[in-house]
Design an enzyme around this catalytic site. Sequence first.
Site, PDB file in Angstrom:
ATOM      1  N   GLU A 181      19.799 -26.912  35.436  1.00  0.00           N
ATOM      2  CA  GLU A 181      21.142 -26.173  34.877  1.00  0.00           C
ATOM      3  C   GLU A 181      21.857 -27.372  33.789  1.00  0.00           C
ATOM      4  O   GLU A 181      22.916 -27.942  34.081  1.00  0.00           O
ATOM      5  CB  GLU A 181      21.976 -25.964  36.075  1.00  0.00           C
ATOM      6  CG  GLU A 181      21.318 -24.734  36.815  1.00  0.00           C
ATOM      7  CD  GLU A 181      22.014 -24.215  38.170  1.00  0.00           C
ATOM      8  OE1 GLU A 181      23.321 -24.756  38.067  1.00  0.00           O
ATOM      9  OE2 GLU A 181      21.397 -23.630  38.822  1.00  0.00           O
ATOM     10  N   HIS A 384      21.344 -15.074  50.753  1.00  0.00           N
ATOM     11  CA  HIS A 384      20.952 -16.102  51.664  1.00  0.00           C
ATOM     12  C   HIS A 384      21.127 -17.441  50.951  1.00  0.00           C
ATOM     13  O   HIS A 384      20.160 -17.854  50.274  1.00  0.00           O
ATOM     14  CB  HIS A 384      19.405 -15.927  52.096  1.00  0.00           C
ATOM     15  CG  HIS A 384      19.009 -14.940  52.954  1.00  0.00           C
ATOM     16  ND1 HIS A 384      17.744 -14.360  53.134  1.00  0.00           N
ATOM     17  CD2 HIS A 384      19.687 -14.183  53.784  1.00  0.00           C
ATOM     18  CE1 HIS A 384      17.838 -13.442  53.886  1.00  0.00           C
ATOM     19  NE2 HIS A 384      19.056 -13.223  54.415  1.00  0.00           N
ATOM     20  N   GLU A 385      22.036 -18.059  51.185  1.00  0.00           N
ATOM     21  CA  GLU A 385      22.468 -19.368  50.779  1.00  0.00           C
ATOM     22  C   GLU A 385      21.900 -20.373  51.590  1.00  0.00           C
ATOM     23  O   GLU A 385      22.390 -20.462  52.595  1.00  0.00           O
ATOM     24  CB  GLU A 385      23.736 -19.718  50.245  1.00  0.00           C
ATOM     25  CG  GLU A 385      24.215 -21.117  49.749  1.00  0.00           C
ATOM     26  CD  GLU A 385      23.437 -21.286  48.551  1.00  0.00           C
ATOM     27  OE1 GLU A 385      23.605 -20.912  47.536  1.00  0.00           O
ATOM     28  OE2 GLU A 385      22.599 -22.273  48.739  1.00  0.00           O
ATOM     29  N   HIS A 463      18.125 -17.910  43.333  1.00  0.00           N
ATOM     30  CA  HIS A 463      18.956 -19.004  42.750  1.00  0.00           C
ATOM     31  C   HIS A 463      18.496 -20.410  42.976  1.00  0.00           C
ATOM     32  O   HIS A 463      18.129 -20.631  43.904  1.00  0.00           O
ATOM     33  CB  HIS A 463      20.267 -18.695  42.729  1.00  0.00           C
ATOM     34  CG  HIS A 463      20.935 -17.755  41.795  1.00  0.00           C
ATOM     35  ND1 HIS A 463      21.954 -17.676  41.095  1.00  0.00           N
ATOM     36  CD2 HIS A 463      20.360 -16.296  41.731  1.00  0.00           C
ATOM     37  CE1 HIS A 463      22.267 -16.612  40.283  1.00  0.00           C
ATOM     38  NE2 HIS A 463      21.186 -15.770  40.785  1.00  0.00           N
ATOM     39  N   GLU A 464      18.687 -21.463  41.943  1.00  0.00           N
ATOM     40  CA  GLU A 464      18.090 -22.691  42.118  1.00  0.00           C
ATOM     41  C   GLU A 464      16.673 -22.660  42.598  1.00  0.00           C
ATOM     42  O   GLU A 464      16.392 -23.154  43.476  1.00  0.00           O
ATOM     43  CB  GLU A 464      19.004 -23.606  43.223  1.00  0.00           C
ATOM     44  CG  GLU A 464      20.318 -23.772  42.851  1.00  0.00           C
ATOM     45  CD  GLU A 464      21.252 -22.530  43.250  1.00  0.00           C
ATOM     46  OE1 GLU A 464      22.123 -22.272  42.045  1.00  0.00           O
ATOM     47  OE2 GLU A 464      21.308 -21.929  43.988  1.00  0.00           O
ATOM     48  N   GLU A 488      28.113 -18.691  35.675  1.00  0.00           N
ATOM     49  CA  GLU A 488      29.106 -19.168  36.337  1.00  0.00           C
ATOM     50  C   GLU A 488      29.739 -20.310  35.930  1.00  0.00           C
ATOM     51  O   GLU A 488      30.693 -20.926  36.268  1.00  0.00           O
ATOM     52  CB  GLU A 488      28.227 -19.563  37.940  1.00  0.00           C
ATOM     53  CG  GLU A 488      27.103 -20.429  37.537  1.00  0.00           C
ATOM     54  CD  GLU A 488      26.223 -20.534  38.861  1.00  0.00           C
ATOM     55  OE1 GLU A 488      26.605 -20.347  39.984  1.00  0.00           O
ATOM     56  OE2 GLU A 488      25.438 -21.714  38.706  1.00  0.00           O
TER      57      GLU A 488
END
Length: 688
Positions: A181, A384-385, A463-464, A488
Site C-alpha cells: 500500500e 473476517h479481520e 484485503h492485505e 480508504e
Amino acid sequence: TISRQGTTMRLTALMLAAFSGTCLAQTTTVSSPDGQIKVTISDEQHTPSYEISFAGKQVIANSSLGLVFKQQPAMSEGYKISSQTTDSVKSSWEQPWGERQTVVDNHNEVAVTFKKPQPQGGTFTVRFRAFNDGVGFRYELPKQAGYDDVEITKELTEFAITDSSDATAWWIPARGWNRYEYVYNTTPLHKAALVHTPFTIKNKEGVHISIHEAALVDYAGMVLNQRRDGTFQADLTPWSDGVAVKKQGAFNTPWRTIQIGDEAVDLINSDIILNLNEPNKLGDVSWVKPGKYVGIWWGMHINENTWGSGKIHGATTANTKYYMDFAAKYGFDGVLVEGWNIGWDGDWFFNGDVFSFTQPYDDFDIEELTRYGKEKGVQLIGHHETSGNVTNYRNQMEDAFALYEKSNVSQVKTGYVADGGNIKRIDENGIVRKEWHDGQFMVNEYLHNVKLAAKHKISINTHEPVKDTGLRRTYPNWIAREGARGQEFNAWGTPPNPPEHIPMLAFTRMLAGPMDFTPGIFDMGFNGLGADTNRPQTTLAKQLALYVVMYSPIQMAADLPRNYLAKPDAFQFIQDVPTDWQQSIALQGEVGDYVVFARKERKRDQYSGNDWYLGAVTDEKARTLEVKLDFLDKGKKFEAQIYRDGDKAEWVNNPYDLKVEKRIVTADDKLTLKLATSGGTAIRFKAI
Ligand code: NOJ
Ligand code: CA
C-alpha cells in the site's frame, strides 16, 4: 476475432543428441505465433540463461537461470542442455466471470531440460511459452535422488533490461512495512532497488514491459532486486527461519512472466497471466456471483462510526436494516458489515488474538438480519479481520464459514492488517513466528482460506492479501483482493491517493487481477475541499469512471447512502453499471497519465448483454481525448448517456461540477472527451 477451435496441436518431441562432459554449447529458441517475440535459451555462459527480443530488437539481455538450495548443490553453474520438447497451442476457454467471457490461449512452447554432466549432477527443466503479448517460464524439478526434500534459499533467475540507462520504471518498494500500500514511484530504471511485481518498465525504444508471476502456489512470492544496473534478480520472500521455499518431491515453480508491447495499453489487453494458470478446479461455480454492494464501512473510516462497541457502533441491527433497505431499493446485491463480531474494542490493529469469528456483539442480531435480508432479497456480506493473527483465525475458520453459510452469506471480505513481516502464527511447537504476507507460509494460508470457503459456497475478497497471480482461473471464488492503496487512503492516508493514482494502478497493480478499490465517494468535503486535506483527490465524474476503469467482479458503492441520495443524477450511473463483462478493451493511455477503457456488458438474462460502457480518467492534468467508437457493434444505434466533468470542474475546489448528457451514436462516430484536472468521463452506451 476469437478462435473457437479449441484445438491443441502437439508437435513431435524433439530429442537432442545426448552428449558427454566436453560437449559443445547449445542454444535453442521459441518464437511467439506472430513471430514478433523470440526467446533464446542457452548453456553457453557459465550458467543456463535466456534472452528475449521483440520486433527484432533485444529487450531482455542474457539473463541467468537457476536455483540455490540449503543442503544440495545449486542447479545452475555447469548445467548443460540435454533435451527439449516443443508444443504449440491455439485454443480458447471460458471464464465464469471476468473482463471477457472467452480467453484465447495461443502460444508456442519449448521445455528445455538441463543436466549436469558429472555423475552427481541433478536435472531440471525450464518450460518457456511465447505468446504474442509476452513470455512465461517456470522451473520443473522431477523427483530425483538427493533432491527429495529441499530448502530453496535463492532463485538465480534474472531479468536484464537491455539499454537500461534510458528506461523508465513504475514501482512500489518490496519487503516494506506496508505490504503493497504505497504511492507509486516513477523513476529512471536504475533507481528501482527492491520492488514488487507487477513491475512496469518503458525502454529506450518506447517498448512497454511488465515483469510479474503467474500461479503462485505453495512457493514464495517473487520480488525483484536490482543487483547491477538494469539486471533484476528474482528475490524470494523468506520464511521466518530465513529459508525461501520448502519442497518435497517433484515440483514446479510459479511462472515468471514478461509482458511486452509497443504501447502501454498492450500490457492491459494481455491475458498471459490467466493463460498460465490451471483451469478451474472447483467444478460448478454458478454460486460465485459478481455484483454490487454497499456497506457499513466508510462511516468507520471517516470516524462517524466505530468498529468496536459503544454509542456510535456501526454494525448494529438497526443500521444494517437501514443499509439493507437502501440496497434493496437501488438494486445492490449485498451489504458488507464490518465490526459485527467480538474483538474490535481497544486497538484492533493489535487485537488478532482475541477476535471471535462466530460471536456477534449484543446489538447485532445475525439471525434476524438473515431473515430480514431474505425478505428484502439482499445478502449480508461477511467480514473476517484477523489483524494478522492467522492461527487464531485458522482455529475458528471452519465454524466461521459454517455460521455464514447458515446465515445466507455467499461472500466474505477477509483482512490481514499487520505490518509486513509481522503476520503472527503459532508453529507446531507452540512457538510464535512472524511471517511475511508474500512468503510461502502465507501463500498457502490464503489459498487454504479460499478452498475452505469454496466448500461452503462462499467467495473471498482478500484485503492485505498476497499479490494476485491469476489464481481466480483455478479458484473462481477468489473474486477480488486489495493489494494496493484503495479508497480508504483518501479518508486517512498520508498523503491521500494522488491524482495520478488510478492511471498508475491501471498499468501496474491491475495487471495482476481484480481490485476491490471501493469506488464512488460522492461527498469529498468531509474534511473540507482543497488540495491539502484528506479526501478523494478527484472530480465526481472520475469517481463514476472508476466503475469501468478499475476492474472487479464485485464493486462497492462505498459512500454513505445519504450522499448518494443527495446526488441522484450521478448515482444513476452506479445503479446502471454492471460488474461482469463480455469484452474489455483498454483503448488508449500512458502509465500514470491517463487511460480509457471500453467494456461490453455480459449477458445475464434477456434484458442484459447489449450495452457498452466507457471509463476515462486523467491525472492532475486536464486533457482532451478523441475516442473512436468503432468498438460498438456495427449497424446498431446506441444512446450514449454521458457523465462528464462540467466546464468549470477541477478537482481541488470544484469537483462536483458534473454534466449528464445524452446523444445517439453509432460505431462510425467519434467522441471528444474533455477531462478536468484529476477528472474523468463515464458513459453508458444503451443499445436502442
Ligand atoms: C483494512 C481494509 O482494507 C479495510 O477495508 C477494512 O475496513 C479495515 N482493514 C478493517 O478490517
Ligand atoms: Ca488495506
